[in-house]
Write an enzyme that holds these catalytic residues in place. Structure first.
Site, mmCIF file in Angstrom:
data_model
loop_
_atom_site.group_PDB
_atom_site.id
_atom_site.type_symbol
_atom_site.label_atom_id
_atom_site.label_comp_id
_atom_site.label_asym_id
_atom_site.label_seq_id
_atom_site.Cartn_x
_atom_site.Cartn_y
_atom_site.Cartn_z
ATOM 1 N N HIS A 1 -11.587 -1.135 6.201
ATOM 2 C CA HIS A 1 -10.136 -1.227 6.127
ATOM 3 C C HIS A 1 -9.424 -0.442 7.241
ATOM 4 O O HIS A 1 -8.659 -1.011 7.996
ATOM 5 C CB HIS A 1 -9.704 -0.747 4.735
ATOM 6 C CG HIS A 1 -8.246 -0.837 4.455
ATOM 7 N ND1 HIS A 1 -7.713 -0.641 3.213
ATOM 8 C CD2 HIS A 1 -7.181 -1.088 5.251
ATOM 9 C CE1 HIS A 1 -6.405 -0.767 3.253
ATOM 10 N NE2 HIS A 1 -6.057 -1.044 4.483
ATOM 11 N N GLU B 1 0.807 -1.226 0.000
ATOM 12 C CA GLU B 1 0.000 0.000 0.000
ATOM 13 C C GLU B 1 0.842 1.280 0.000
ATOM 14 O O GLU B 1 0.381 2.318 0.476
ATOM 15 C CB GLU B 1 -0.949 -0.005 1.189
ATOM 16 C CG GLU B 1 -1.981 -1.125 1.106
ATOM 17 C CD GLU B 1 -3.116 -0.907 2.083
ATOM 18 O OE1 GLU B 1 -4.201 -0.548 1.635
ATOM 19 O OE2 GLU B 1 -2.888 -1.093 3.297
ATOM 20 N N HIS C 1 -0.932 5.350 7.986
ATOM 21 C CA HIS C 1 -2.035 4.482 7.566
ATOM 22 C C HIS C 1 -2.206 3.397 8.610
ATOM 23 O O HIS C 1 -1.226 2.759 9.006
ATOM 24 C CB HIS C 1 -1.749 3.854 6.200
ATOM 25 C CG HIS C 1 -2.715 2.756 5.852
ATOM 26 N ND1 HIS C 1 -4.073 2.968 5.740
ATOM 27 C CD2 HIS C 1 -2.526 1.428 5.645
ATOM 28 C CE1 HIS C 1 -4.669 1.819 5.459
ATOM 29 N NE2 HIS C 1 -3.761 0.871 5.407
ATOM 30 N N HIS D 1 -5.121 0.386 10.681
ATOM 31 C CA HIS D 1 -6.369 -0.383 10.717
ATOM 32 C C HIS D 1 -6.954 -0.291 12.123
ATOM 33 O O HIS D 1 -7.434 -1.280 12.659
ATOM 34 C CB HIS D 1 -6.099 -1.849 10.354
ATOM 35 C CG HIS D 1 -5.342 -2.039 9.077
ATOM 36 N ND1 HIS D 1 -4.575 -3.151 8.823
ATOM 37 C CD2 HIS D 1 -5.235 -1.254 7.978
ATOM 38 C CE1 HIS D 1 -4.017 -3.051 7.614
ATOM 39 N NE2 HIS D 1 -4.396 -1.898 7.089
HETATM 40 MN MN MN Z 1 -4.040 -1.222 5.040
#
Ligand code: MN
Length: 239
Positions: free
Chosen positions: A167, A78, A97, A99
């Site tokens: 996500h 990603e 980023h 989760h």
């Molecule tokens: Mn991810």
């Protein structure tokens, strides 16, 4: 690619950011944080693919805005989250980023994640939700191409946080310290908003309050950062 001394401190801060984000439950075995390389336009620093808490200086790699990683190891799938947001947002110098639990909950209910206290005024009028299904139908939900990264950047627009349906979230800042601060307080806000919502209607910060508190907190992020660094170093060295 050799990195000059001024970038050494950026690498140190990036390693610390990974450990702090892990300590505060924003990342686990997954998730990542990057930093724009001012001295090397069109490039940013991001670890090779590895669990954040295990990342050391030697894992940090230069990536360019095409998403290519320079150096050995496997890149994060990603990495395009980072490359495309840096391209779209010159004001952004660091990206997280994750989760995290709260971001998932708000991402699937469609309820807006909004600032409920002065620490999270940077959430402004509420976080937009990136729904990858709107872009490509059924998928593995990962932002694993420049096109998907670009679509996420479009949803984020000028805001500090975008939730990602099913996500997690992506949070940006003008520095590593600010991006980490915002990631931690986005999750805290999400948990408190959930709890408060069970007891009745929530009175959120007004847009004006969000703006004023965001400006105020942005000036004192270093205080929190110093504490978090100390905690991370204590975890590492026990001193
Ligand atoms: Mn991810």
């Amino acid at each position: 690619m050799p990195l000059s001394p001024p970038q050494d401190s950026l690498i140190d801060d990036l390693v610390l950011a990974n450990k702090i984000l892990h300590r505060y439950g924003i990342v686990d075995g997954y998730g990542h944080v990057s930093a724009r390389l001012d001295s090397n336009a069109g490039n940013f620093l991001l670890s090779r693919s590895k669990a954040p808490a295990l990342i050391e200086r030697t894992d940090i790699r230069v990536h360019d805005f095409s998403g290519a990683m320079h150096g050995d190891g496997a890149p994060y799938l990603e990495r395009f989250i980072h490359s495309e947001i840096y391209k779209a947002r010159p004001d952004v110098h660091s990206i997280v980023h994750s989760h995290s639990q709260g971001s998932i909950i708000f991402g699937v209910t469609g309820r807006r994640l909004r600032p409920i206290y002065h620490m999270s005024g940077f959430l402004g009028s509420g976080s937009p939700i990136f729904d990858i299904g709107d872009v490509m139908g059924d998928s593995d939900l990962l932002v694993s191409s420049p096109e998907l990264g670009g679509a996420l950047a479009t949803t984020l627009a000028g805001q500090s946080c975008a939730l990602m349906r099913g996500h997690g979230m992506t949070v940006v800042g003008a520095s590593i310290q600010e991006a980490v601060f915002r990631a931690v307080y986005t999750e805290k806000n999400a948990q408190m908003q959930l709890q408060a919502g069970r007891d009745g209607d929530i009175k959120y910060l007004s847009p004006g309050e969000a703006e004023l508190t965001a400006a105020l907190m942005a000036r004192s992020i270093d205080r929190t950062w110093q504490l978090w660094v100390k905690e991370a170093e204590h975890d590492r060295h026990g001193s």
